[in-house]
Enzyme design. Structure first.
Site, short mmCIF file in Angstrom:
data_model
loop_
_atom_site.label_atom_id
_atom_site.label_comp_id
_atom_site.label_asym_id
_atom_site.label_seq_id
_atom_site.Cartn_x
_atom_site.Cartn_y
_atom_site.Cartn_z
N ARG A 116 7.86 4.00 -5.04
CA ARG A 116 8.01 3.04 -3.94
C ARG A 116 6.99 1.91 -4.05
O ARG A 116 7.30 0.75 -3.74
CB ARG A 116 7.86 3.76 -2.58
CG ARG A 116 8.17 2.83 -1.41
CD ARG A 116 8.16 3.55 -0.09
NE ARG A 116 6.85 4.12 0.20
CZ ARG A 116 6.60 4.92 1.23
NH1 ARG A 116 7.57 5.24 2.07
NH2 ARG A 116 5.39 5.39 1.44
N ARG A 133 -7.80 -20.37 -1.51
CA ARG A 133 -6.74 -20.22 -0.53
C ARG A 133 -5.63 -21.25 -0.72
O ARG A 133 -5.88 -22.45 -0.70
CB ARG A 133 -7.33 -20.33 0.89
CG ARG A 133 -6.30 -20.04 1.98
CD ARG A 133 -6.91 -20.07 3.37
NE ARG A 133 -5.89 -19.76 4.37
CZ ARG A 133 -5.02 -20.67 4.83
NH1 ARG A 133 -5.08 -21.93 4.42
NH2 ARG A 133 -4.10 -20.31 5.72
N GLU A 176 12.41 2.62 13.71
CA GLU A 176 11.49 3.65 13.21
C GLU A 176 10.25 3.65 14.08
O GLU A 176 10.14 2.88 15.04
CB GLU A 176 11.13 3.37 11.74
CG GLU A 176 10.43 2.05 11.54
CD GLU A 176 10.07 1.76 10.08
OE1 GLU A 176 9.94 2.70 9.29
OE2 GLU A 176 9.89 0.57 9.75
N TYR A 227 0.82 -1.20 0.00
CA TYR A 227 0.00 0.00 0.00
C TYR A 227 0.86 1.25 0.00
O TYR A 227 2.07 1.20 0.22
CB TYR A 227 -0.96 -0.01 1.20
CG TYR A 227 -0.31 0.31 2.53
CD1 TYR A 227 0.48 -0.62 3.18
CD2 TYR A 227 -0.48 1.56 3.13
CE1 TYR A 227 1.07 -0.32 4.40
CE2 TYR A 227 0.10 1.87 4.35
CZ TYR A 227 0.88 0.92 4.98
OH TYR A 227 1.47 1.22 6.18
N LEU A 255 11.20 1.36 6.73
CA LEU A 255 10.64 1.83 5.47
C LEU A 255 11.36 3.12 5.07
O LEU A 255 11.55 4.01 5.91
CB LEU A 255 9.14 2.11 5.64
CG LEU A 255 8.45 2.53 4.35
CD1 LEU A 255 8.25 1.31 3.44
CD2 LEU A 255 7.11 3.18 4.64
N LYS A 307 6.50 -2.05 1.82
CA LYS A 307 5.33 -1.47 2.51
C LYS A 307 4.12 -2.40 2.38
O LYS A 307 3.21 -2.14 1.59
CB LYS A 307 5.05 -0.07 1.94
CG LYS A 307 4.17 0.80 2.84
CD LYS A 307 4.24 2.24 2.42
CE LYS A 307 3.25 3.13 3.14
NZ LYS A 307 3.36 3.15 4.60
N1 PDD Z 1 2.94 5.10 7.24
N2 PDD Z 1 7.67 3.80 8.54
C1 PDD Z 1 6.52 3.11 8.60
C2 PDD Z 1 6.52 1.79 9.28
C3 PDD Z 1 5.35 3.61 8.01
O1 PDD Z 1 4.21 2.91 8.06
C4 PDD Z 1 5.39 4.89 7.40
C5 PDD Z 1 4.18 5.48 6.73
C6 PDD Z 1 6.61 5.59 7.38
C7 PDD Z 1 6.74 6.94 6.72
O2 PDD Z 1 6.64 6.83 5.33
P1 PDD Z 1 6.10 8.03 4.43
O3 PDD Z 1 6.90 9.23 4.81
O4 PDD Z 1 6.33 7.59 3.07
O5 PDD Z 1 4.65 8.20 4.78
C8 PDD Z 1 7.72 5.01 7.94
C9 PDD Z 1 1.74 5.53 6.57
C10 PDD Z 1 1.54 7.00 6.56
C11 PDD Z 1 0.58 4.76 7.14
O6 PDD Z 1 0.74 3.56 7.30
O7 PDD Z 1 -0.48 5.33 7.38
#
Ligand code: PDD
Length: 286
Positions: free
Chosen positions: A52, A100, A182, A33, A207, A149
């Protein structure tokens, strides 16, 4: 609220939209996503988000469901139909629907594409940034490919729920050596007492945030000092400033870590300056 959701070529009313119960995303978390910020009706850093998405899909050998131009149209149209001025747009691509089976479905199985958009209150975001947020820390429970992601967000969901139970809005994960990887849904940053910006280097453990990448552009433009290196919670508590970055939070000050104040427990000046200028360097697609 969201009014319309795009699913595989059709814009459905919100309450009747759905994917098949045997969608791989539903049964195996076999989906990736993206979340993009929508600001004044425009998509922020769309190019980097789509790049990405492509990378995540490539890593999992899922085919991109349509051309980039078509995807941009879906994003724009979903934002328009939901009348989102400020908020987020969410894209999800799963490996598709099949009976499945742990093994991948037959070649040619169509990936499922979902797109939804929802407004966010910019006044609320402004107030949050003026006050800053607090975070707790926990050992990172996730798998070893956090650079992809995927929608396998249960560990992050559970950890963020625990953060909320203690009055915090984010969790900072630590690796087995005690270094911050993170946030549950954000990248983690600190500012040292000599105004050096520190963030965890990219690896499979985090990420590569789009907001992180664009912020690095801004940091370079402004001539601030950036060091991509690991840091511990103990170092973060001693920092002058701390913040998180994500598409939905942009740059959000952190004023407390595990109950200990960061700096003077107020959002840092450098953090707020970066937040203020962020959209000057971000790509804005109307
Ligand atoms: N989350 N690290 C993780 C684990 C994340 O889920 C996200 C983003 C980021 C930051 O990535 P970006 O700057 O590209 O949004 C880092 C999104 C916003 C979410 O899951 O809602």
């Amino acid at each position: 609220m969201a009014r319309v959701i795009y699913v595989d070529g059709v814009y459905h009313p919100y309450h009747t939209a759905g994917v098949h119960p045997e969608d791989r995303g539903y049964q195996f978390g076999d989906a990736v996503y993206e979340v993009c910020e929508v600001k004044s009706g425009a998509i922020v850093d769309q190019g980097r988000h789509i790049a990405r998405l492509q990378r995540s899909l490539d890593e999992l050998k899922i085919t991109m469901p349509m051309t980039v131009a078509a995807l941009q149209t879906v994003i724009r149209e979903t934002v328009r139909r939901n009348r989102v001025h400020d908020g987020t747009v969410y894209l999800q691509v799963s490996r598709g629907t099949n009976k499945r089976d742990f093994l991948f479905p037959p070649a040619g199985t169509r990936p499922t594409l979902v797109c939804l958009a929802r407004p966010a209150d910019p006044v609320r975001a402004k107030i949050a940034a003026e006050n800053g947020i607090t975070v707790i820390s926990e050992p990172d429970p996730r798998w070893s490919r956090c650079d992809i992601k995927t929608v396998m967000l249960l560990p992050a969901s559970l950890a963020k729920e625990r953060a909320r139970d203690t009055g915090s809005s984010e969790v900072w994960f630590t690796d087995r050596d005690g270094f911050v990887t993170e946030g549950g849904s954000s990248n983690a940053w600190i500012v040292t007492r000599d105004r050096e910006l520190i963030t965890t280097p990219v690896s499979n453990a985090i990420l590569r945030g789009v907001t992180r990448t664009t912020l690095i552009d801004l940091i370079n433009r402004e001539g601030y000092r950036l060091v991509e290196r690991q840091f511990t919670i103990a170092e973060a508590k001693q920092a002058q400033e701390a913040f998180i970055t994500s598409a939905s939070n942009v740059v959000m000050p952190v004023t407390e870590i595990d109950g200990a104040p960061v700096g003077n427990r107020h959002p840092g000046g450098l953090t707020l300056a970066l937040r203020e200028s962020f959209h000057e360097v971000a790509e804005i697609s109307t």
